[in-house]
Design an enzyme around this catalytic site. Structure first.
Site, PDB file in Angstrom:
ATOM      1  N   GLN A 198       0.824  -1.209   0.000  1.00 26.64           N
ATOM      2  CA  GLN A 198       0.000   0.000   0.000  1.00 26.64           C
ATOM      3  C   GLN A 198       0.856   1.257   0.000  1.00 26.64           C
ATOM      4  O   GLN A 198       2.050   1.224   0.297  1.00 26.64           O
ATOM      5  CB  GLN A 198      -0.891   0.015   1.256  1.00 26.64           C
ATOM      6  CG  GLN A 198      -0.110  -0.136   2.566  1.00 26.64           C
ATOM      7  CD  GLN A 198      -0.883  -0.846   3.651  1.00 26.64           C
ATOM      8  OE1 GLN A 198      -2.099  -0.873   3.641  1.00 26.64           O
ATOM      9  NE2 GLN A 198      -0.185  -1.430   4.608  1.00 26.64           N
ATOM     10  N   HIS A 252      -7.638   2.686  20.302  1.00 31.22           N
ATOM     11  CA  HIS A 252      -6.780   1.647  20.882  1.00 31.22           C
ATOM     12  C   HIS A 252      -7.237   1.240  22.288  1.00 31.22           C
ATOM     13  O   HIS A 252      -7.220   0.055  22.628  1.00 31.22           O
ATOM     14  CB  HIS A 252      -5.320   2.113  20.880  1.00 31.22           C
ATOM     15  CG  HIS A 252      -4.786   2.291  19.487  1.00 31.22           C
ATOM     16  ND1 HIS A 252      -4.172   3.438  19.050  1.00 31.22           N
ATOM     17  CD2 HIS A 252      -4.825   1.460  18.412  1.00 31.22           C
ATOM     18  CE1 HIS A 252      -3.839   3.302  17.771  1.00 31.22           C
ATOM     19  NE2 HIS A 252      -4.223   2.115  17.364  1.00 31.22           N
ATOM     20  N   ASP A 277       0.650  -0.093  13.772  1.00 30.68           N
ATOM     21  CA  ASP A 277       1.068   1.141  14.461  1.00 30.68           C
ATOM     22  C   ASP A 277       1.440   0.870  15.912  1.00 30.68           C
ATOM     23  O   ASP A 277       2.102   1.699  16.546  1.00 30.68           O
ATOM     24  CB  ASP A 277      -0.042   2.200  14.375  1.00 30.68           C
ATOM     25  CG  ASP A 277      -1.383   1.628  14.820  1.00 30.68           C
ATOM     26  OD1 ASP A 277      -1.568   1.397  16.012  1.00 30.68           O
ATOM     27  OD2 ASP A 277      -2.237   1.381  13.937  1.00 30.68           O
ATOM     28  N   GLU A 326       1.135  -8.574  11.509  1.00 27.28           N
ATOM     29  CA  GLU A 326       0.934  -7.451  10.588  1.00 27.28           C
ATOM     30  C   GLU A 326       1.515  -7.844   9.235  1.00 27.28           C
ATOM     31  O   GLU A 326       2.638  -8.323   9.150  1.00 27.28           O
ATOM     32  CB  GLU A 326       1.629  -6.207  11.174  1.00 27.28           C
ATOM     33  CG  GLU A 326       1.940  -5.086  10.207  1.00 27.28           C
ATOM     34  CD  GLU A 326       0.715  -4.395   9.591  1.00 27.28           C
ATOM     35  OE1 GLU A 326      -0.121  -3.891  10.344  1.00 27.28           O
ATOM     36  OE2 GLU A 326       0.638  -4.371   8.342  1.00 27.28           O
ATOM     37  N   ASP A 381       0.385 -12.448   6.648  1.00 25.32           N
ATOM     38  CA  ASP A 381      -1.042 -12.221   6.435  1.00 25.32           C
ATOM     39  C   ASP A 381      -1.812 -12.840   7.616  1.00 25.32           C
ATOM     40  O   ASP A 381      -1.594 -14.006   7.969  1.00 25.32           O
ATOM     41  CB  ASP A 381      -1.444 -12.896   5.112  1.00 25.32           C
ATOM     42  CG  ASP A 381      -2.921 -12.739   4.821  1.00 25.32           C
ATOM     43  OD1 ASP A 381      -3.251 -12.076   3.845  1.00 25.32           O
ATOM     44  OD2 ASP A 381      -3.746 -13.288   5.582  1.00 25.32           O
ATOM     45  N   GLY A 382      -2.705 -12.072   8.193  1.00 29.74           N
ATOM     46  CA  GLY A 382      -3.432 -12.530   9.382  1.00 29.74           C
ATOM     47  C   GLY A 382      -4.253 -13.779   9.132  1.00 29.74           C
ATOM     48  O   GLY A 382      -4.338 -14.665   9.995  1.00 29.74           O
ATOM     49  N   ASP A 408      -7.449  -5.640  14.391  1.00 31.23           N
ATOM     50  CA  ASP A 408      -7.181  -4.203  14.247  1.00 31.23           C
ATOM     51  C   ASP A 408      -6.877  -3.947  12.776  1.00 31.23           C
ATOM     52  O   ASP A 408      -5.762  -3.580  12.399  1.00 31.23           O
ATOM     53  CB  ASP A 408      -5.991  -3.860  15.146  1.00 31.23           C
ATOM     54  CG  ASP A 408      -5.697  -2.378  15.195  1.00 31.23           C
ATOM     55  OD1 ASP A 408      -6.343  -1.615  14.457  1.00 31.23           O
ATOM     56  OD2 ASP A 408      -4.800  -1.996  15.972  1.00 31.23           O
ATOM     57  N   ASP A 429      -9.587  -0.773   6.517  1.00 35.21           N
ATOM     58  CA  ASP A 429     -10.912  -0.931   5.899  1.00 35.21           C
ATOM     59  C   ASP A 429     -10.960  -2.180   5.002  1.00 35.21           C
ATOM     60  O   ASP A 429      -9.919  -2.667   4.569  1.00 35.21           O
ATOM     61  CB  ASP A 429     -11.231   0.313   5.058  1.00 35.21           C
ATOM     62  CG  ASP A 429     -11.019   1.580   5.872  1.00 35.21           C
ATOM     63  OD1 ASP A 429     -11.672   1.697   6.919  1.00 35.21           O
ATOM     64  OD2 ASP A 429     -10.171   2.400   5.493  1.00 35.21           O
ATOM     65  N   PRO A 451      -5.541  -5.880   1.046  1.00 38.39           N
ATOM     66  CA  PRO A 451      -5.171  -7.072   1.822  1.00 38.39           C
ATOM     67  C   PRO A 451      -6.029  -7.282   3.072  1.00 38.39           C
ATOM     68  O   PRO A 451      -6.073  -8.374   3.624  1.00 38.39           O
ATOM     69  CB  PRO A 451      -3.709  -6.800   2.208  1.00 38.39           C
ATOM     70  CG  PRO A 451      -3.518  -5.325   2.091  1.00 38.39           C
ATOM     71  CD  PRO A 451      -4.477  -4.862   1.022  1.00 38.39           C
TER      72      PRO A 451
HETATM   73  N1  SAM Z   1      -6.976   1.798  13.460  1.00 41.43           N
HETATM   74  C1  SAM Z   1      -7.009   1.572  12.099  1.00 41.43           C
HETATM   75  C2  SAM Z   1      -8.278   1.782  11.379  1.00 41.43           C
HETATM   76  O1  SAM Z   1      -9.291   1.169  11.708  1.00 41.43           O
HETATM   77  O2  SAM Z   1      -8.276   2.595  10.486  1.00 41.43           O
HETATM   78  C3  SAM Z   1      -6.329   0.293  11.744  1.00 41.43           C
HETATM   79  C4  SAM Z   1      -4.916   0.633  11.661  1.00 41.43           C
HETATM   80  S1  SAM Z   1      -3.741  -0.592  11.431  1.00 41.43           S
HETATM   81  C5  SAM Z   1      -2.485   0.448  10.863  1.00 41.43           C
HETATM   82  C6  SAM Z   1      -4.274  -1.604  10.109  1.00 41.43           C
HETATM   83  C7  SAM Z   1      -3.170  -2.512   9.617  1.00 41.43           C
HETATM   84  O3  SAM Z   1      -3.700  -3.718   9.109  1.00 41.43           O
HETATM   85  C8  SAM Z   1      -2.304  -1.919   8.510  1.00 41.43           C
HETATM   86  O4  SAM Z   1      -1.030  -1.637   9.007  1.00 41.43           O
HETATM   87  C9  SAM Z   1      -2.292  -3.009   7.434  1.00 41.43           C
HETATM   88  O5  SAM Z   1      -1.013  -3.191   6.832  1.00 41.43           O
HETATM   89  C10 SAM Z   1      -2.706  -4.233   8.239  1.00 41.43           C
HETATM   90  N2  SAM Z   1      -3.279  -5.311   7.429  1.00 41.43           N
HETATM   91  C11 SAM Z   1      -4.086  -5.187   6.344  1.00 41.43           C
HETATM   92  N3  SAM Z   1      -4.421  -6.395   5.878  1.00 41.43           N
HETATM   93  C12 SAM Z   1      -3.822  -7.318   6.681  1.00 41.43           C
HETATM   94  C13 SAM Z   1      -3.788  -8.732   6.692  1.00 41.43           C
HETATM   95  N4  SAM Z   1      -4.458  -9.463   5.792  1.00 41.43           N
HETATM   96  N5  SAM Z   1      -3.069  -9.344   7.677  1.00 41.43           N
HETATM   97  C14 SAM Z   1      -2.389  -8.624   8.602  1.00 41.43           C
HETATM   98  N6  SAM Z   1      -2.382  -7.263   8.628  1.00 41.43           N
HETATM   99  C15 SAM Z   1      -3.102  -6.619   7.684  1.00 41.43           C
END
Ligand code: SAM
Length: 283
Positions: free
Chosen positions: A35, A66, A90, A110, A141-142, A159, A162, A166
């Site tokens: 991204q 948080h 974060d 993450e 990947d989660g 967490d 949107d 991913p």
């Molecule tokens: N508080 C935030 C919000 O709701 O807008 C969420 C913030 S946090 C930075 C979201 C994180 O999820 C991002 O850093 C992104 O890289 C990570 N992410 C996205 N898809 C993912 C996946 N499939 N597995 C693990 N992490 C993922």
């Protein structure tokens, strides 16, 4: 570093509304394999992390999200030792989780290593606890992690950003079933579930899917100024414990975590839903 004069950042919500913030400085802009990442200093909200054009955190209001994602489940589960955070690069959710002395390990999964690196560099107050010895950070990947791990957790927190790119898989019922399977018999899963104002279909679908998997499913909300519509939902899912009747007031008073939004009254009040959300979920 770029000095900007009278330049504004606008995040569009559904292409029909938006939030506009005056920029002080663009601190970083780059592309990870997953991204676009921007870090912007602003007059009103301090530094902001923006992923793919969407505000993830700002220094001024990150505490709300948080604290509400972390403390509601952790003061409901009587003995949260193993906690998993999916997304959350974060580090803000891990920071709140580690305020609970019972937690032996907080594992963060993450997908994007660059998010963690940039947050450690620009948001040390948010990401600082990722180097705590009780934290373990994995770049994966989660969904794939849950599909392959043999570990069990007391609490899993999603967490996620949107439901695009991913993160899309993290809003699907297959992922929710995997979260259920990776919890201990009395485990709790909480996921952010978007704006009850702008993202009604997402919230309703998640609520319905999760209600088919978990015996206890309750939506709660918080006021977050920089998220679309400023009202944000979380969905609490549990195999055993109820977030109101099993809330551990004594442990909350004893732990006395340093918080700026969450407290014992907010814990309970956040489950009181305005009628438009009740109607949405009842439909
Ligand atoms: N508080 C935030 C919000 O709701 O807008 C969420 C913030 S946090 C930075 C979201 C994180 O999820 C991002 O850093 C992104 O890289 C990570 N992410 C996205 N898809 C993912 C996946 N499939 N597995 C693990 N992490 C993922």
């Amino acid at each position: 570093m770029t000095d900007l004069w009278n330049v504004w950042f606008t995040e569009l919500h559904q292409n029909r509304a938006g939030l506009t913030i005056k920029i002080k400085k663009l601190l970083y802009s780059g592309e990870s394999p997953f991204q676009r990442i921007d870090i912007i200093d602003t007059y009103e909200f301090g530094k902001m992390l923006v992923l793919y054009g969407s505000i993830m955190i700002t220094e001024k209001d990150e505490f709300v999200y948080h604290e509400m994602l972390g403390h509601v489940p952790l003061f409901t589960h009587p003995d949260p030792k193993q906690v998993l955070v999916i997304g959350g690069g974060d580090g803000g959710t891990v920071r709140e989780v580690l305020k609970h002395p019972q937690v032996e390990r907080a594992t963060l999964v993450e997908i994007d290593e660059m998010v963690v690196q940039k947050c450690q560099e620009y948001f040390p107050d948010v990401a600082g606890q990722l180097s705590n010895p009780r934290a373990r950070v994995l770049f994966e990947d989660g969904e794939k992690y849950l599909a392959t791990t043999s570990e069990k957790f007391d609490v899993i927190l999603c967490d996620a950003a949107d439901p695009i790119g991913p993160a899309e898989v993290l809003f699907q019922k297959e992922f929710h079933q995997m979260a259920y399977d990776c919890l201990n018999d009395d485990g709790i899963f909480v996921t952010q579930s978007e704006s009850p104002f702008f993202h009604q279909r997402t919230l309703k679908n998640m609520y319905q899917n999760l209600s088919r998997i978990f015996p206890i499913v309750r939506v709660y909300w918080a006021y977050i100024p920089t998220y679309p519509s400023a009202i944000w939902s979380f969905t609490f899912c549990s195999k055993k414990y109820d977030p109101i009747t099993d809330f551990d007031l004594n442990r909350y008073l004893k732990t006395n975590p340093e918080t700026n939004y969450y407290n014992e009254g907010i814990h309970k009040a956040s489950f009181v839903l305005p009628n438009f959300i009740k109607k949405l979920l009842d439909k």
